[in-house]
Design a protein around this motif. Sequence first.
Motif, short mmCIF file in Angstrom:
data_model
loop_
_atom_site.label_atom_id
_atom_site.label_comp_id
_atom_site.label_asym_id
_atom_site.label_seq_id
_atom_site.Cartn_x
_atom_site.Cartn_y
_atom_site.Cartn_z
N MET A 1 0.85 -1.19 0.00
CA MET A 1 0.00 0.00 0.00
C MET A 1 0.89 1.24 0.00
SD MET A 1 -2.84 1.20 2.82
CE MET A 1 -3.84 -0.25 2.47
N PRO A 2 0.68 2.20 -0.94
CA PRO A 2 1.52 3.39 -0.99
C PRO A 2 1.34 4.26 0.23
CG PRO A 2 -0.38 3.61 -2.48
CD PRO A 2 -0.36 2.21 -1.98
N LYS A 3 2.44 4.91 0.60
CA LYS A 3 2.42 5.77 1.79
C LYS A 3 1.63 7.04 1.52
CE LYS A 3 6.23 7.79 2.62
NZ LYS A 3 7.64 8.04 3.00
N LYS A 4 0.82 7.44 2.47
CA LYS A 4 0.05 8.67 2.33
C LYS A 4 0.95 9.88 2.46
CE LYS A 4 -4.70 7.73 3.77
NZ LYS A 4 -5.73 8.11 4.77
N SER A 5 0.72 10.88 1.61
CA SER A 5 1.43 12.14 1.75
C SER A 5 0.76 12.96 2.83
CB SER A 5 1.43 12.90 0.43
OG SER A 5 0.12 13.37 0.15
N LEU A 6 1.46 14.01 3.26
CA LEU A 6 0.89 14.92 4.26
C LEU A 6 -0.39 15.55 3.71
CD1 LEU A 6 1.87 15.65 7.08
CD2 LEU A 6 2.86 17.73 6.14
N LEU A 7 -0.39 15.82 2.42
CA LEU A 7 -1.56 16.38 1.76
C LEU A 7 -2.76 15.46 1.91
CD1 LEU A 7 -3.06 18.28 -0.23
CD2 LEU A 7 -1.96 17.03 -2.09
N ASP A 8 -2.56 14.17 1.65
CA ASP A 8 -3.65 13.19 1.78
C ASP A 8 -4.15 13.14 3.22
OD1 ASP A 8 -3.48 12.44 -0.90
OD2 ASP A 8 -1.93 10.95 -0.49
N GLU A 9 -3.23 13.19 4.18
CA GLU A 9 -3.61 13.12 5.59
C GLU A 9 -4.39 14.36 6.01
OE1 GLU A 9 -0.28 12.25 8.03
OE2 GLU A 9 0.27 10.45 6.91
N MET A 10 -4.00 15.53 5.49
CA MET A 10 -4.73 16.75 5.80
C MET A 10 -6.17 16.67 5.29
SD MET A 10 -2.19 19.97 5.21
CE MET A 10 -0.85 20.35 6.33
N ILE A 11 -6.30 16.21 4.06
CA ILE A 11 -7.64 16.08 3.47
C ILE A 11 -8.47 15.08 4.26
CG2 ILE A 11 -8.92 15.32 1.44
CD1 ILE A 11 -6.63 16.43 -0.26
N ALA A 12 -7.86 13.96 4.64
CA ALA A 12 -8.58 12.94 5.40
C ALA A 12 -9.05 13.49 6.73
CB ALA A 12 -7.69 11.71 5.61
N GLN A 13 -8.19 14.30 7.37
CA GLN A 13 -8.57 14.86 8.67
C GLN A 13 -9.71 15.85 8.54
OE1 GLN A 13 -6.37 17.91 11.11
NE2 GLN A 13 -5.72 16.07 12.18
N THR A 14 -9.69 16.67 7.49
CA THR A 14 -10.77 17.64 7.33
C THR A 14 -12.10 16.94 7.12
OG1 THR A 14 -10.46 17.83 4.91
CG2 THR A 14 -9.19 19.32 6.31
N LYS A 15 -12.09 15.76 6.53
CA LYS A 15 -13.33 15.02 6.29
C LYS A 15 -13.91 14.48 7.60
CE LYS A 15 -12.36 13.65 1.53
NZ LYS A 15 -12.09 12.55 0.58
N LEU A 16 -13.05 14.33 8.61
CA LEU A 16 -13.53 13.82 9.89
C LEU A 16 -14.08 14.93 10.79
CD1 LEU A 16 -10.63 11.34 10.76
CD2 LEU A 16 -12.90 10.78 9.84
N SER A 17 -13.79 16.17 10.41
CA SER A 17 -14.24 17.29 11.23
C SER A 17 -15.75 17.44 11.21
CB SER A 17 -13.58 18.59 10.75
OG SER A 17 -14.08 19.68 11.46
#
Length: 221
Positions: A1-17
């Motif tokens: 599984m490819p490693k998530k970039s910081l960008l991907d993690e930021m987007i994922a976190q905003t979706k949880l807000s």
Amino acid sequence: MPKKSLLDEMIAQTKLSKKQTDKQQKIVEAAVKMFASNGYANTSTSEIAKVAGVSEGTIFRHYGTKDNLLLAVILPFIKESLPSMAENVFKEVFLEDESFESFLRALIINRWHFLSDNKELFKVIVKELLYNENLKNELLPFFTENILKRLNKVIDYYKSRGELMDLPSEKVLKMMLTVIFGYFVSEFVLFPVASDEIKDKDFDTIVRFIMDGIRKETVEG
């Protein structure tokens, strides 16, 4: 599984807000992508609005300015993620039975990989830290608590082992970070190169340069 970039993690976190409306979510997600791909200065609120499918007035109503939008993107992620990120990094690079020189080299290589994977966001943060006092004031306590305090403890440990000069740990840390951060800024912001090839000779030179300034000299009998 490819490693998530910081960008991907930021987007994922905003979706949880749960604090954001659907429109705010779209705005923040569009902003993160565009800041990373085009740079902060080259991204306009009208372009973000177009990608997000909202009016530019909606952005101004929720965030006021592009600076505030940047803070809305970066700050929640850092406040939420920096403690665990710092913990993981130190677990990877700090081994008590290794020398300080080995720790230093491992830390530089580890962070070089990280910044190489997230160079566009690094550019945004560096440039904004120079001019945006609000961002600097918001981020400094988190970096102090989660990174600088840890590094001070590491330096204290190696001073107790007799590997480093008997200087205040804060001074050793300042000298060390000035060189490392300066190298990263020149590598990824001021003089970026097309190749991401790891430069072992560069790392060796940086480590040697730092160690020559802070290594405790042995007294020959």
